[in-house]
Design an enzyme around this catalytic site. Structure first.
Site, PDB file in Angstrom:
ATOM      1  N   GLU A 133     -29.333  20.445 -37.349  1.00 29.80           N
ATOM      2  CA  GLU A 133     -28.310  21.326 -36.762  1.00 29.80           C
ATOM      3  C   GLU A 133     -27.539  22.130 -37.802  1.00 29.80           C
ATOM      4  O   GLU A 133     -26.309  22.101 -37.840  1.00 29.80           O
ATOM      5  CB  GLU A 133     -27.342  20.503 -35.898  1.00 29.80           C
ATOM      6  CG  GLU A 133     -28.051  19.724 -34.800  1.00 29.80           C
ATOM      7  CD  GLU A 133     -27.099  18.919 -33.919  1.00 29.80           C
ATOM      8  OE1 GLU A 133     -25.904  18.829 -34.243  1.00 29.80           O
ATOM      9  OE2 GLU A 133     -27.562  18.393 -32.897  1.00 29.80           O
ATOM     10  N   GLU A 237     -35.703  15.498 -28.864  1.00 29.60           N
ATOM     11  CA  GLU A 237     -34.583  14.842 -28.160  1.00 29.60           C
ATOM     12  C   GLU A 237     -34.510  15.296 -26.701  1.00 29.60           C
ATOM     13  O   GLU A 237     -33.431  15.577 -26.177  1.00 29.60           O
ATOM     14  CB  GLU A 237     -33.250  15.149 -28.875  1.00 29.60           C
ATOM     15  CG  GLU A 237     -33.240  14.750 -30.328  1.00 29.60           C
ATOM     16  CD  GLU A 237     -31.901  14.963 -31.029  1.00 29.60           C
ATOM     17  OE1 GLU A 237     -30.871  15.107 -30.346  1.00 29.60           O
ATOM     18  OE2 GLU A 237     -31.899  14.981 -32.276  1.00 29.60           O
TER      19      GLU A 237
HETATM   20  C1  XIL Z   1     -25.972  11.514 -30.118  1.00 33.34           C
HETATM   21  C2  XIL Z   1     -26.153  10.118 -29.548  1.00 33.34           C
HETATM   22  O1  XIL Z   1     -26.937  10.175 -28.391  1.00 33.34           O
HETATM   23  C3  XIL Z   1     -24.811   9.531 -29.273  1.00 33.34           C
HETATM   24  O2  XIL Z   1     -24.929   8.200 -28.812  1.00 33.34           O
HETATM   25  C4  XIL Z   1     -23.961   9.564 -30.550  1.00 33.34           C
HETATM   26  O3  XIL Z   1     -22.700   9.098 -30.303  1.00 33.34           O
HETATM   27  C5  XIL Z   1     -23.865  10.976 -31.086  1.00 33.34           C
HETATM   28  O4  XIL Z   1     -25.161  11.480 -31.275  1.00 33.34           O
HETATM   29  N1  XIL Z   1     -28.123  15.951 -31.359  1.00 33.34           N
HETATM   30  C6  XIL Z   1     -28.605  14.973 -32.186  1.00 33.34           C
HETATM   31  C7  XIL Z   1     -28.433  13.542 -31.814  1.00 33.34           C
HETATM   32  O5  XIL Z   1     -29.303  15.260 -33.193  1.00 33.34           O
HETATM   33  O6  XIL Z   1     -28.321  12.706 -32.929  1.00 33.34           O
HETATM   34  C8  XIL Z   1     -27.245  13.362 -30.901  1.00 33.34           C
HETATM   35  O7  XIL Z   1     -27.233  11.993 -30.473  1.00 33.34           O
HETATM   36  C9  XIL Z   1     -27.326  14.293 -29.725  1.00 33.34           C
HETATM   37  C10 XIL Z   1     -27.302  15.719 -30.190  1.00 33.34           C
END
Ligand code: XIL
Length: 320
Positions: A133, A237
């Protein structure tokens, strides 16, 4: 089952076959309703939180691998691949990292974190999300401590450190909202060309694909653009959240959307995997982070398969 036995055989040789993956962590590892689904339905896992910087090195030089090791050990014991997530990310950065203002110090902090973490799991991790990101929606670099102090160099530093620590792991850049045409995906593609021109060891692009129902139509075309880089591509994701309130029509539309994203990856030879960001809606990050939405995954709050599951399965079974 979300991966065929044929695909599962492919995992052992780490071929470019599509594998389906999900996440696991401290909150789900002891929930057998989740782990039983992971055992039977998925070929690989990612740790949702326990491999992130604050969980592993919240104090400088003090590394805690208790939680991350349990996820790794579960994956090894159950014959699953593991994706490492994530090394350099602006979110959840310990204060002692955020406070750094000079280049040599931050360079050495990044290198140490990566050497220790990637080195510990050397040979055991299929792929690492090395940086995550880095862009704003308008295509500018995010104003993280990493960019403020090192500008784009932090990306080169991180990838080079990761390659040195585990030469066999595939090294990815991860980003969200690459699912639509616009300045963000343009900036990502331009960055990848610069990295390739500089010989930075990058192997893949992870498109997170945190999607909203009704806004998934551009995914196939954007994945194809990513694949033109000649890097591996993965959906890392995936979830498709439903604007509240949820009803049968929306759940049916979600089935179609899941099928179409799955098919989009399957139709691209360079697209090597799809990770869904969770098994059951019961544990999805969407509940707390995006409360106007609900029901983003393929199993409901009571672990029942949803129409979305059938969408993914149908696409996998009917690969063209
Ligand atoms: C999120 C998790 O799902 C949560 O449990 C945590 O508190 C924060 O991170 N983009 C990403 C992930 O790369 O690591 C994130 O995951 C969601 C957004």
């Amino acid at each position: 089952m979300l991966f065929s036995s044929q695909t599962f055989l492919g995992l052992a040789v780490l071929s470019s076959l599509v594998v389906s993956m999900s996440i696991l962590d401290g909150n789900t590892i002891s929930d057998t309703s989740i782990t039983n689904v992971l055992k039977t339905e998925f070929g690989a896992i990612t740790a949702e939180y326990s491999w992130k910087w604050p969980r592993i090195q919240s104090t400088q030089g003090v590394f805690d691998f208790n939680a991350s090791d349990s996820v790794l050990n579960w994956a090894v014991a159950n014959g699953k691949l593991i994706r490492g997530h994530t090394l350099v990310w602006h979110q959840n950065i310990p204060q002692w990292v955020d406070a750094v203002t000079d280049k040599p110090t931050l360079t050495s902090i990044i290198q140490t974190h990566i050497n220790v973490v990637v080195g510990r799991y050397r040979g055991k991790v299929y792929a690492w999300d090395v940086v995550n990101e880095v862009f704003e929606e308008d295509g500018n670099f995010r104003n993280s401590v990493f960019y403020r102090v090192l500008q784009e160099d932090f990306i080169d530093i991180a990838f080079r450190a990761a390659r040195a620590a585990d030469p066999a792991a595939k090294l990815y850049i991860g980003e969200y909202n690459l699912d639509y045409a616009g300045p963000k995906i343009d900036a990502l593609l331009a960055l990848v060309s610069r990295l390739q021109a500089r010989g930075v060891p990058i192997d893949g692009i992870g498109s997170q694909s945190h999607l909203t129902l009704g806004n998934t139509a551009a995914v196939p075309a954007q994945l194809q653009r990513l694949a033109l880089t000649n890097l591996d591509i993965a959906v890392t994701e995936l979830d498709i959240r439903i604007p509240k309130s949820v009803d049968a029509t929306k759940l049916a539309a979600q089935q179609t959307a899941y099928a179409s994203v799955t098919r989009a990856c399957l139709s691209i030879p360079k697209c090597v995997g799809i990770t869904v960001w969770g098994v059951s809606d019961r544990y999805s990050w969407v509940d707390t982070t995006l409360p106007a939405f609900d029901s983003p995954l393929a199993w409901d709050d009571d672990y029942r398969k949803k129409a979305a599951y059938n969408g993914i399965e149908y696409a996998l079974d009917n690969e063209l």
